[in-house]
Design a protein around this motif. Structure first.
Motif, short mmCIF file in Angstrom:
data_model
loop_
_atom_site.label_atom_id
_atom_site.label_comp_id
_atom_site.label_asym_id
_atom_site.label_seq_id
_atom_site.Cartn_x
_atom_site.Cartn_y
_atom_site.Cartn_z
N ASP A 1 1.07 -1.52 -0.07
CA ASP A 1 0.12 0.45 0.01
C ASP A 1 0.68 1.46 0.16
N TRP A 2 1.55 1.22 1.06
CA TRP A 2 2.31 2.39 0.73
C TRP A 2 3.67 2.76 -0.29
N ALA A 3 4.21 1.47 -0.69
CA ALA A 3 5.33 2.10 -1.79
C ALA A 3 4.24 1.58 -3.05
N GLU A 4 3.03 1.99 -3.49
CA GLU A 4 2.29 2.32 -4.36
C GLU A 4 2.31 3.85 -4.22
N LYS A 5 1.00 4.29 -3.14
CA LYS A 5 1.10 5.71 -2.83
C LYS A 5 2.40 6.55 -2.95
N ILE A 6 3.41 5.96 -2.22
CA ILE A 6 5.04 6.95 -2.48
C ILE A 6 5.03 6.55 -4.20
N SER A 7 5.37 5.49 -4.40
CA SER A 7 5.62 5.44 -6.37
C SER A 7 4.93 7.06 -7.26
N CYS A 8 3.02 6.89 -6.93
CA CYS A 8 2.44 7.72 -7.41
C CYS A 8 2.89 8.92 -7.04
N HIS A 9 3.41 9.28 -5.93
CA HIS A 9 3.88 10.96 -5.73
C HIS A 9 5.24 10.72 -6.41
N HIS B 1 10.84 13.74 0.83
CA HIS B 1 11.17 13.50 2.10
C HIS B 1 9.77 14.51 2.48
N ASP B 2 9.09 14.87 2.21
CA ASP B 2 7.75 15.29 2.76
C ASP B 2 6.26 14.09 2.27
N ILE B 3 7.24 13.68 1.39
CA ILE B 3 6.10 12.67 0.11
C ILE B 3 5.61 11.55 1.69
N PHE B 4 7.05 11.14 2.33
CA PHE B 4 7.76 10.23 3.20
C PHE B 4 7.11 10.57 4.94
N ARG B 5 7.20 11.76 4.47
CA ARG B 5 6.42 12.48 5.95
C ARG B 5 4.98 12.71 6.01
N ARG B 6 3.79 12.18 4.82
CA ARG B 6 2.50 12.07 4.99
C ARG B 6 1.53 10.69 5.74
N VAL B 7 3.23 9.78 5.02
CA VAL B 7 2.69 7.87 5.55
C VAL B 7 2.37 8.06 6.52
N PRO B 8 0.87 7.25 6.81
CA PRO B 8 0.82 7.49 8.83
C PRO B 8 1.66 6.13 9.24
N ALA B 9 2.05 6.75 10.25
CA ALA B 9 2.97 5.47 11.22
C ALA B 9 2.73 4.58 11.07
N ARG B 10 1.12 4.53 11.45
CA ARG B 10 0.22 2.90 11.13
C ARG B 10 0.69 2.29 10.20
N ARG B 11 1.00 2.68 9.27
CA ARG B 11 1.16 2.45 7.78
C ARG B 11 2.67 1.86 7.12
N MET B 12 3.27 2.76 7.63
CA MET B 12 5.35 2.51 7.51
C MET B 12 6.45 3.15 8.24
N SER B 13 6.81 2.40 9.41
CA SER B 13 7.18 2.29 10.38
C SER B 13 8.24 3.32 9.81
N ASP B 14 8.99 4.43 10.76
CA ASP B 14 10.04 4.84 11.35
C ASP B 14 11.50 5.21 9.85
#
Length: 311
Positions: A51-59, A275-288
């Protein structure tokens, strides 16, 4: 990285499912959102970060100016109970449009090409030359605005292949690219889609930490990045697929001006927006630790791409 201004997670009610999608391996169904747009929900039920791979890649596609399917993060519910995470996207081909996948296009060029949807990997006829020949018969994506150096479908596809290097996408098999056929029968290269296998999302956080901290060069991020392989062959007699970077160079040779512009676009992307793209991914979906490792992986792959200009 903090979680300020997190991406919205859209609730999707399984009871409102319109149709089950059978293509591919992940649970999927069609669903109508509040604005009555028909959306595809793709579940992430293996806990591997698709899920986060798809979301980050699109941005990241947006930063490059690549035509792409837009994904939003979502969660599936049934009777008010949370079932699993996933992503949603709009229908790529509403009627009267239709999607023609790469294997179908390649079969039309060569009837010895396998049409079996299950045969996606290790297809030796999935070569750079065969794909380029197909692309020369397509128009560029329907809503793409050409630039001085990026005009044809092949020119745009060179950008897709460069994206694969950047995001470590090893999954652009013949079912993960294609063309859109309009009502008149004309074929346009589709936007890039299905990047859920990218960004090394299969690694555990322990593996990520080890590669970021160990001094052993064989376990470094640079060494790891260099091992990524594409789903394309250099020729039909080759034993192995091309590395992602070698694959990009092979396509770049067929459209050098477009490759130059795509590289320049990549070079112009500053750290802040990434970096802003990664900051916006919820922590419960992607760890630090996942965020830190993936940013470093992107930095390493960007460096490798930029180095091709002088190699």
């Amino acid at each position: 990285m903090n979680s300020a201004a997190e991406y919205r997670i859209y609730p999707v009610n399984l009871e409102d499912a319109d149709d089950v999608e059978t293509l591919g391996t992940k649970p999927k169904f069609w669903w109508f959102g509040k604005d009555q747009k028909r959306l595809l929900f793709k579940a992430e039920d293996r806990g591997t970060g698709e899920d986060w791979a798809e979301k980050i890649s699109c941005h990241l596609c947006e930063l490059l100016g690549l035509p792409h399917v837009h994904y939003e993060m979502a969660e599936e519910f049934l009777g008010g109970r949370r079932i699993r995470p996933g992503v949603i996207c709009e229908n790529l081909t509403p009627s009267p449009l239709s999607l023609v996948l790469g294997n179908q296009l390649l079969f039309e060029r060569d009837d010895s090409y396998p049409l079996d949807e299950r045969a996606k990997y290790k297809v030796r006829l999935h070569t750079v030359s065969a794909i380029a020949e197909v692309l020369n018969g397509l128009k560029p994506p329907r809503e793409f605005r050409p630039s001085t150096s990026i005009k044809s479908a092949l020119d745009v596809f060179v950008g897709y292949i460069m994206l694969d290097v950047w995001i470590a996408n090893q999954d652009r098999h013949h079912g993960n690219w294609g063309a859109i056929r309009d009502a008149s029968g004309e074929l346009f290269l589709s936007p890039t889609f299905d990047h859920g296998a990218a960004l090394s999302r299969l690694l555990t956080d322990d593996e990520r930490h080890e590669r970021m901290t160990r001094k052993d060069s064989n376990r470094s991020i640079a060494t790891y990045a260099g091992k990524a392989r594409s789903a394309c062959y250099g020729d039909a007699g080759a034993d192995k697929t091309l590395g992602t970077l070698t694959c990009f160079q092979a396509f770049a040779e067929r459209s050098p001006d477009a490759a130059k512009e795509w590289i320049e676009r990549l070079e112009s992307i500053a750290e802040g927006p990434v970096h802003d793209i990664f900051r916006r991914v919820p922590a419960r979906r992607m760890s630090d630790i996942s965020k830190q490792f993936t940013v470093e992986l992107l930095d390493e792959n960007k460096k490798r791409i930029l180095e091709t200009r002088t190699s």
